[in-house]
Write a protein that holds these residues in place. Structure first.
Motif, mmCIF file in Angstrom:
data_model
loop_
_atom_site.group_PDB
_atom_site.id
_atom_site.type_symbol
_atom_site.label_atom_id
_atom_site.label_comp_id
_atom_site.label_asym_id
_atom_site.label_seq_id
_atom_site.Cartn_x
_atom_site.Cartn_y
_atom_site.Cartn_z
ATOM 1 N N GLU A 8 0.838 -1.202 0.000
ATOM 2 C CA GLU A 8 0.000 0.000 0.000
ATOM 3 C C GLU A 8 0.874 1.254 0.000
ATOM 4 O O GLU A 8 0.547 2.257 -0.647
ATOM 5 C CB GLU A 8 -0.917 -0.010 1.240
ATOM 6 C CG GLU A 8 -2.072 0.956 1.165
ATOM 7 C CD GLU A 8 -3.107 0.585 0.109
ATOM 8 O OE1 GLU A 8 -3.698 1.516 -0.465
ATOM 9 O OE2 GLU A 8 -3.315 -0.602 -0.143
ATOM 10 N N LYS A 29 0.818 4.366 -2.670
ATOM 11 C CA LYS A 29 0.652 5.760 -2.238
ATOM 12 C C LYS A 29 1.813 6.622 -2.713
ATOM 13 O O LYS A 29 1.622 7.762 -3.155
ATOM 14 C CB LYS A 29 0.535 5.837 -0.713
ATOM 15 C CG LYS A 29 -0.805 5.364 -0.183
ATOM 16 C CD LYS A 29 -0.864 5.431 1.337
ATOM 17 C CE LYS A 29 -2.206 4.953 1.848
ATOM 18 N NZ LYS A 29 -2.266 4.900 3.321
ATOM 19 N N ARG A 37 -8.890 11.881 -10.298
ATOM 20 C CA ARG A 37 -9.212 10.550 -9.793
ATOM 21 C C ARG A 37 -8.543 10.355 -8.437
ATOM 22 O O ARG A 37 -7.404 10.754 -8.240
ATOM 23 C CB ARG A 37 -8.749 9.488 -10.782
ATOM 24 C CG ARG A 37 -9.529 9.544 -12.090
ATOM 25 C CD ARG A 37 -9.233 8.350 -12.969
ATOM 26 N NE ARG A 37 -7.884 8.405 -13.494
ATOM 27 C CZ ARG A 37 -7.269 7.374 -14.066
ATOM 28 N NH1 ARG A 37 -7.871 6.208 -14.157
ATOM 29 N NH2 ARG A 37 -6.047 7.504 -14.536
ATOM 30 N N SER A 38 -9.276 9.750 -7.518
ATOM 31 C CA SER A 38 -8.769 9.535 -6.163
ATOM 32 C C SER A 38 -7.849 8.320 -6.127
ATOM 33 O O SER A 38 -7.832 7.501 -7.056
ATOM 34 C CB SER A 38 -9.931 9.336 -5.193
ATOM 35 O OG SER A 38 -10.587 8.114 -5.483
ATOM 36 N N LEU A 39 -7.108 8.196 -5.027
ATOM 37 C CA LEU A 39 -6.206 7.062 -4.835
ATOM 38 C C LEU A 39 -6.965 5.739 -4.926
ATOM 39 O O LEU A 39 -6.497 4.782 -5.549
ATOM 40 C CB LEU A 39 -5.484 7.181 -3.496
ATOM 41 C CG LEU A 39 -4.557 6.024 -3.115
ATOM 42 C CD1 LEU A 39 -3.456 5.848 -4.158
ATOM 43 C CD2 LEU A 39 -3.958 6.249 -1.736
ATOM 44 N N SER A 40 -8.139 5.684 -4.305
ATOM 45 C CA SER A 40 -8.904 4.434 -4.317
ATOM 46 C C SER A 40 -9.343 4.059 -5.738
ATOM 47 O O SER A 40 -9.427 2.879 -6.079
ATOM 48 C CB SER A 40 -10.132 4.541 -3.407
ATOM 49 O OG SER A 40 -10.985 5.581 -3.848
ATOM 50 N N GLU A 41 -9.599 5.073 -6.572
ATOM 51 C CA GLU A 41 -10.030 4.808 -7.947
ATOM 52 C C GLU A 41 -8.900 4.254 -8.814
ATOM 53 O O GLU A 41 -9.146 3.478 -9.745
ATOM 54 C CB GLU A 41 -10.576 6.085 -8.600
ATOM 55 C CG GLU A 41 -11.912 6.547 -8.051
ATOM 56 C CD GLU A 41 -12.342 7.886 -8.623
ATOM 57 O OE1 GLU A 41 -13.509 8.000 -9.020
ATOM 58 O OE2 GLU A 41 -11.512 8.817 -8.679
ATOM 59 N N SER A 66 -5.968 2.835 -7.545
ATOM 60 C CA SER A 66 -5.094 1.927 -6.799
ATOM 61 C C SER A 66 -4.765 0.654 -7.583
ATOM 62 O O SER A 66 -3.603 0.249 -7.678
ATOM 63 C CB SER A 66 -5.752 1.569 -5.464
ATOM 64 O OG SER A 66 -4.905 0.736 -4.716
ATOM 65 N N GLU A 126 -1.139 -0.461 -8.958
ATOM 66 C CA GLU A 126 -0.577 -1.747 -8.534
ATOM 67 C C GLU A 126 -0.108 -2.558 -9.741
ATOM 68 O O GLU A 126 0.976 -3.146 -9.742
ATOM 69 C CB GLU A 126 -1.611 -2.540 -7.738
ATOM 70 C CG GLU A 126 -1.066 -3.857 -7.204
ATOM 71 C CD GLU A 126 -2.067 -4.602 -6.341
ATOM 72 O OE1 GLU A 126 -1.672 -5.603 -5.719
ATOM 73 O OE2 GLU A 126 -3.241 -4.192 -6.283
#
Length: 200
Positions: A41, A45, A163-167, A169, A173
Motif C-alpha cells: 500500500e 501511495k 481521480r482519487s487514490l482508491s479509484e 489503486s 498496482e
C-alpha cells in the motif's frame, strides 16, 4: 492447423514441443520472479504522490479574448502598436469585456470576446503555456497566432475533479507490478548467466 504449420515449414510435434517449452518458461518465471513480488500500500501511495499530475483533473478556463487581424507582414508593426495601446487601456482600468467589444475583430466581439469554458488540453501549446500560471482576472501577453494577434483573459479557472487514490489503486498496482517484474526478471537472468558454467 496441420496445413498451416506445414506451410510454415514445421510439424504438429514441433509446434507442441515449442508450446511446452513456452509454458515451462512461463511457469519458471512465475516461480522464480512473480511469486516473490509484493506491491505494498505504501508503494501505491508513493507512486500516486509522485505522479499526482497524471491523476489530477484538467484545468478548465472560462476565457475571453481580443483579436486583431494582421493583413500582411508590412502591417504587422502597426497592428502590434494598436494591441499594445489596448493593453495599456486595460491596465489603466478599462474592463477587458468592454475593451473586447470596442476593439476586437473577432466574431465574438459583441459578446465581450466570450469564448466560454475550455479545457487546457484542447488549446495550442503556445496558448497553454501563456495561460499556465494565470489566475482569474489576469490576461496573457500579446500572442501571435494563426488568426492574428490575440490576448486572452481568464474570467475564471477551475480544476475538474481528478481521480482519487482508491479509484486508481488497482491501476497503479498493475503498473508497479509490471515494472518490478521487468527489473527482477533482468536481475534473475544476469544471476543465471553469472552462475552458468560453459564448457567448450
Amino acid at each position: 492447423l496441420r496445413a498451416a504449420l506445414l506451410r510454415e515449414g514445421t510439424t504438429l510435434a514441433l509446434y507442441r514441443e515449442e508450446l511446452k517449452q513456452q509454458l515451462l518458461r512461463t511457469k519458471l518465471v512465475n516461480i522464480e520472479v512473480k511469486s516473490k513480488i509484493v506491491v505494498t500500500e505504501a508503494d501505491i501511495k508513493a507512486y500516486f504522490k509522485a505522479n499526482a499530475d497524471r491523476y489530477a483533473g484538467e484545468p478548465v478556463f472560462h476565457l475571453r479574448n481580443i483579436m486583431l487581424t494582421v493583413p500582411d507582414v508590412e502591417g504587422a508593426p502597426a497592428v502590434r502598436r494598436r494591441m499594445e495601446a489596448i493593453v495599456s487601456e486595460i491596465e489603466a482600468g478599462l474592463p477587458f469585456e468592454e475593451a473586447a467589444r470596442r476593439y476586437s475583430e473577432s466574431v465574438l466581439a459583441k459578446d465581450g470576446g466570450d469564448l466560454g469554458e475550455i479545457g487546457l488540453s484542447t488549446l495550442s501549446d503556445e496558448i497553454r503555456e501563456a495561460l499556465g500560471g494565470l489566475a482569474a482576472g489576469e490576461f496573457t501577453d500579446i500572442l501571435s497566432t494563426d488568426q492574428g494577434l490575440q490576448i486572452f483573459f481568464v474570467e475564471s479557472r477551475v480544476s475538474a475533479d481528478g481521480r482519487s487514490l482508491s479509484e486508481v489503486s488497482a491501476e497503479i498496482e498493475d503498473t508497479l507490478f509490471k515494472q518490478i517484474v521487468d527489473d527482477k526478471f533482468n536481475t534473475w537472468l544476469e544471476q543465471l548467466r553469472s552462475q552458468a558454467h560453459i564448457k567448450l
